[in-house]
Design an enzyme around this catalytic site. Structure first.
Site, short mmCIF file in Angstrom:
data_model
loop_
_atom_site.label_atom_id
_atom_site.label_comp_id
_atom_site.label_asym_id
_atom_site.label_seq_id
_atom_site.Cartn_x
_atom_site.Cartn_y
_atom_site.Cartn_z
N TYR A 1 0.85 -1.19 0.00
CA TYR A 1 0.00 0.00 0.00
C TYR A 1 0.89 1.24 0.00
O TYR A 1 1.31 1.74 1.05
CB TYR A 1 -0.97 0.01 1.20
CG TYR A 1 -1.97 -1.15 1.20
CD1 TYR A 1 -2.25 -1.87 0.03
CD2 TYR A 1 -2.64 -1.52 2.36
CE1 TYR A 1 -3.16 -2.93 0.03
CE2 TYR A 1 -3.55 -2.58 2.36
CZ TYR A 1 -3.80 -3.28 1.20
OH TYR A 1 -4.71 -4.33 1.21
N VAL B 1 -23.33 1.75 -0.38
CA VAL B 1 -23.43 2.89 0.54
C VAL B 1 -24.58 3.79 0.10
O VAL B 1 -25.06 3.70 -1.03
CB VAL B 1 -22.10 3.71 0.55
CG1 VAL B 1 -20.95 2.86 1.06
CG2 VAL B 1 -21.78 4.29 -0.82
N GLU C 1 -20.49 5.68 11.14
CA GLU C 1 -21.64 5.02 10.50
C GLU C 1 -21.37 3.51 10.36
O GLU C 1 -22.20 2.68 10.72
CB GLU C 1 -21.89 5.65 9.13
CG GLU C 1 -23.04 5.01 8.38
CD GLU C 1 -23.16 5.53 6.95
OE1 GLU C 1 -22.63 6.62 6.64
OE2 GLU C 1 -23.79 4.82 6.14
#
Ligand code: NAP
Length: 328
Positions: free
Chosen positions: A56, A211, A287
């Protein structure tokens, strides 16, 4: 309600946190100051099963986490998984599982993090290196105290079984979401369950698909270095066609009184897996963490199953180059 996940001999809080997108793959490469709010919120909430990898942004993501953890003195609060198996330094690239690579890369991981990871995976399987060489090398790292657990990522069921016969494999990390269920049919999930290997589900939101507030109106909206530009599932007509899947899940979420991401994560948890959603934003982390409070009834699980089975996405999940790296 799934609040913890049984990871081998320990309980870890679920969902976890996928840290890739802070630095790599989805159009962002945040500095420590920029990433701090979301990482601090994760610590505050107790969302502490974190996932990174050497590849990454060539060590940048690991270094970011290491710097954060040092600065805030929170090593004892987090479980950190990282991965080697894809070369990304000294002009090298591509998949390699050679013992020399594994030994060198885990030392680099330890240096960047500033401590030994809890779990270390082979990110991709290199068909040129026999498992009889790579798995003992990975397990030697564990025996030497350089990681507590070992795992494989996106391998075939056959590889997982064979690897586990060479040394105990603790975790498999592979894609799973209501948007991508291929490992239900290629035997990977069943093999992991049979061998008591913990299943860590990456991209549990379908790379941001499942989403309420999808940031992209067309495939042209992805950042120039966003890997979704290379993924057939997110390109051309498929982009628009595959939206139908989200719409169906959105309706169910609305009926349930939760958000789409929450129902998507509760679905993954409901399969006995650990979801590791990623976000760069504090509000979205909260969330997603709220999925812990979403308990799907048998009826709702059946309704999700109906949606998932009827609305399979169109298009490959990886572009050609990445496709060649998976399934070995
Ligand atoms: N082993 C492997 O080969 C492999 C491959 C891919 C990923 N992974 C791991 O899995 C983790 C998660 O995968 P992923 O990042 O590809 O996919 P994901 O978690 O399914 O989706 C992440 C995307 O969703 C957006 N998002 C997150 N929560 C949201 C919400 N509540 N509302 C709206 N948008 C939301 C994020 O954007 P914002 O940042 O803008 O919120 C981001 O673009 C990675 O971080 C990595 O650790 C592993």
């Amino acid at each position: 309600m799934v609040k913890t996940f049984q990871f081998q001999d320990i309980q870890v809080p679920s969902p976890g946190f996928g840290c890739m997108g802070l630095s790599h793959g989805l159009g962002s490469n945040l500095s420590l100051e920029q990433a701090e709010p979301v990482l601090l919120k994760a610590i505050e909430l107790g969302c502490t099963f974190w996932d990174t990898a050497v590849v990454y942004q060539a060590g940048v993501n690991e270094k970011l986490l290491g710097d954060f953890i040092r600065k805030h003195n929170v090593r004892d609060k987090v479980f950190i998984a990282s991965k080697c198996g894809v070369a990304c330094f000294d002009g090298e690239s591509g998949v390699t599982n050679s013992p020399a690579h594994i030994k060198k890369y885990i030392d680099g991981t330890i240096e960047r993090l500033g401590f030994t990871p809890d779990l270390y995976y082979l990110h991709r399987i290199d068909p040129k290196t026999p498992l009889e060489e790579s798995i003992p090398a990975l397990d030697e790292c564990r025996k030497a105290g350089k990681t507590k657990y070992i795992g494989l990522s996106e391998c075939s069921a056959k590889t997982l079984r064979k690897a586990n016969s060479i040394a105990k494999i603790h975790a498999i990390q592979a894609e799973y979401s209501a948007f991508e269920t291929l490992h239900e049919t290629d035997d990977l999930i069943a093999t992991a369950a049979e061998l008591s290997i913990s299943y860590i589900a990456y991209s549990p939101l379908g790379h941001g698909w499942l989403v309420d507030n999808f940031d992209y109106a067309s495939p042209d909206d992805f950042a120039p270095d966003d890997f979704r530009r290379t993924v057939p599932k997110f390109q051309g007509e498929n982009f628009y066609r595959n939206k139908a899947i989200v719409e169906e899940i959105k309706k169910l979420a609305k009926k349930k009184g939760c958000s789409t991401s929450q129902i998507a994560l509760a679905w993954v948890s409901g399969q006995g897996m650990m979801p590791i959603p990623g976000t760069t934003k504090v509000g979205r982390l909260e969330e997603n963490w709220g999925s812990r409070d979403v308990e799907l009834t048998e009826e709702e699980m059946a309704e999700m199953r109906r949606i998932v089975d009827q609305a399979k996405p169109e298009g490959e999940r990886y572009g050609e180059a990445h496709r060649a790296w998976v399934g070995h």
